[in-house]
Design an enzyme around this catalytic site. Sequence first.
Site, short mmCIF file in Angstrom:
data_model
loop_
_atom_site.label_atom_id
_atom_site.label_comp_id
_atom_site.label_asym_id
_atom_site.label_seq_id
_atom_site.Cartn_x
_atom_site.Cartn_y
_atom_site.Cartn_z
N GLY A 54 0.92 -1.33 0.16
CA GLY A 54 0.09 0.12 -0.10
C GLY A 54 0.93 1.11 -0.08
N CYS A 81 5.36 -6.18 1.73
CA CYS A 81 5.65 -4.60 1.94
C CYS A 81 4.78 -4.02 3.03
CB CYS A 81 5.15 -4.02 0.48
SG CYS A 81 6.13 -2.30 0.27
N TYR A 82 3.88 -2.98 2.46
CA TYR A 82 2.97 -2.19 3.64
C TYR A 82 2.46 -3.41 4.49
CZ TYR A 82 -0.50 0.61 5.88
OH TYR A 82 -1.17 1.01 6.87
N HIS A 170 8.77 -7.52 -2.85
CA HIS A 170 7.39 -7.93 -3.29
C HIS A 170 7.75 -9.29 -4.14
CE1 HIS A 170 4.91 -4.55 -3.14
NE2 HIS A 170 6.31 -3.77 -3.05
N GLU A 172 5.56 -11.03 -5.60
CA GLU A 172 4.81 -11.44 -6.79
C GLU A 172 5.26 -10.72 -7.92
OE1 GLU A 172 4.45 -9.17 -4.16
OE2 GLU A 172 3.59 -7.33 -4.86
N GLY A 226 -17.16 -9.64 -28.70
CA GLY A 226 -15.79 -9.81 -27.80
C GLY A 226 -15.95 -11.03 -27.10
N VAL A 227 -14.65 -11.20 -26.63
CA VAL A 227 -14.28 -12.29 -25.83
C VAL A 227 -15.26 -12.56 -24.56
CG1 VAL A 227 -12.50 -13.63 -24.79
CG2 VAL A 227 -11.81 -11.78 -26.30
N ASP A 228 -15.40 -11.37 -23.90
CA ASP A 228 -15.92 -11.51 -22.72
C ASP A 228 -17.61 -12.21 -22.72
OD1 ASP A 228 -13.64 -10.88 -21.66
OD2 ASP A 228 -14.31 -8.88 -20.93
N SER A 229 -18.22 -11.31 -23.63
CA SER A 229 -19.58 -11.76 -23.71
C SER A 229 -19.90 -12.87 -24.60
CB SER A 229 -20.31 -10.47 -24.37
OG SER A 229 -19.77 -10.23 -25.77
N SER A 230 -18.91 -13.32 -25.31
CA SER A 230 -18.74 -14.63 -25.94
C SER A 230 -18.82 -15.75 -25.02
CB SER A 230 -17.75 -14.69 -27.07
OG SER A 230 -18.19 -13.60 -28.04
N LYS A 368 -8.56 -11.87 -17.45
CA LYS A 368 -8.75 -11.99 -19.18
C LYS A 368 -8.03 -13.30 -19.65
CE LYS A 368 -10.15 -9.46 -22.62
NZ LYS A 368 -11.34 -8.77 -22.55
#
Length: 510
Positions: A54, A81-82, A170, A172, A226-230, A368
């Site tokens: 943070g 970290c924070y 970090h 990650e 689009g990808v998401d709605s498909s 995604k």
Amino acid sequence: MDKILVLDFGGQYNQLIARRVRENHVFAEIRAYNRITPDEIGKEGYKGVIFTGGPNSVYDPASPHYDRKVLNLGIPVLGICYGAQLTAYMEDGVVTSAEDSSEYGKTVYHLDDKENPLFKGTKETAICWMSHTDYIKEAPKGFEITAHTDKCPCAGMCDRSRNIYAVQFHPEVTHTEFGQQMITNFVIDICGCAQDWKMDSFIEDTVAAYKEKLAGKKVLLALSGGVDSSVAAILLHRAVGDDLVCVFVDHGLLRKNEGDYVESVFKGKFGLNMIRVNAGERFLGRLKGVTEPEKKRKIIGEEFIRVFEEEGRKLGKIDVLAQGTIYPDVVESGLGDSAVIKSHHNVGGLPSVISFDEIVEPLRELFKDEVREVGEKLGIPKELVWRQPFPGPGLAVRVIGEITEEKLAILRDADAIFREEVDASKTDANQYFAVLTDNRTVGVMGDARTYGYTVALRAVTTDDFMTAEWTRIPYEVLERASVRITNEVKGISRVVYDITSKPPATVEWE
Ligand code: XMP
């Protein structure tokens, strides 16, 4: 299914932490620190908690704090970290701020506890990624120091009896050597999570859950191709079959053959109950004489909703509205201020006339690339699953000035050629397309004067589309595209390549 909680204190890498956990096939959920209490953490059955970084200093009263009860739930904790400083602060250690102790970027750390479970399989001295001014000067009572750097006496600490771990760096980010190993050590060895979060089981579980939840209900989804709605459409179709009605509004501003392609895939291949609304004329009518980019966007957004509503009303009572919202849309704005429902940036808002009882968002837990993986597993064609982003207002923001059928036709052909050439060249661009400028120039063809449009080619390389570099497309590819466009598309007398990055430009021209 075992799950890890990523408790968000406003760190810029919160999504990355969740990704790293999920790469171990363990589900991770990001929740803002002020949206969940320690009791809820206990009740919800998390196998471990990770405190994110943070931007704050723990001694600042306005900075995010948390009830120390969380450290005594018997659930392993990893502070980053924070999150590490906060752990020290909660347990009465000493956190200090000192400019000359700040570390940014790659830093060497040395292990003090080579047997520490968090560092299993790592090296005694390695590189980590630091980004801090404050540091833990004294570890709290009961904690041992596990690592240090030249400037930071406590780069890592732990209380093994309670399974509480903290690192100042970090793990990650990829710059931290063995960072992924540390996350794996925490999630698998320390928290004991089973690695059963897989896309196959996601599909099975989701379909089964919606089969039950949506039984006998009528579900409406706006399909854009689009990808998401498909992916959302195919997933829900598996659950409820023809009770899912997909409305595909073709606003006449799609790329070459795109509307037919979307129809052939969803109606043809998958047999979806899909309504295609050919509203091109209507949109062009509303856009007549409009040249101002924001006005174009606004008109298209409003008209889209109107068309969608009209279709929805024809369908009678709708019980459920389905949306392709994905995880980054849900958590994007960080500290719990994120909207629960995506303000549908493609269509400008939720329909207000159609009434429905609830909204379902089957992809709201996925990133995604996970959505793409699900899409592939569902058998959606690769072209659709991996397609580049396409703005909701479509070619309207790529035809500069007034939009006419003629200009759209010219742009479609030029754009298709450019995309074909870039695809064939295997150039690494994340988005590439043509723009029809409103500028005409003189040319010469077969001894005759021409006076045609200037088409601009645009290609960008980017991770997140917030910033982007113009792509260094090989000259030969540009040349082939230019020759083909001027030969094959009537009405174009000049081709230029856009060499502006974002910022200062944006990806789209309007
Ligand atoms: P800009 O032009 O803002 O574009 O640099 C960044 C990315 O967003 C896409 N874009 C849109 N996507 N609705 C969308 O869904 C929109 O209205 C919209 N406008 C831009 C753009 O194609 C690029 O990938």
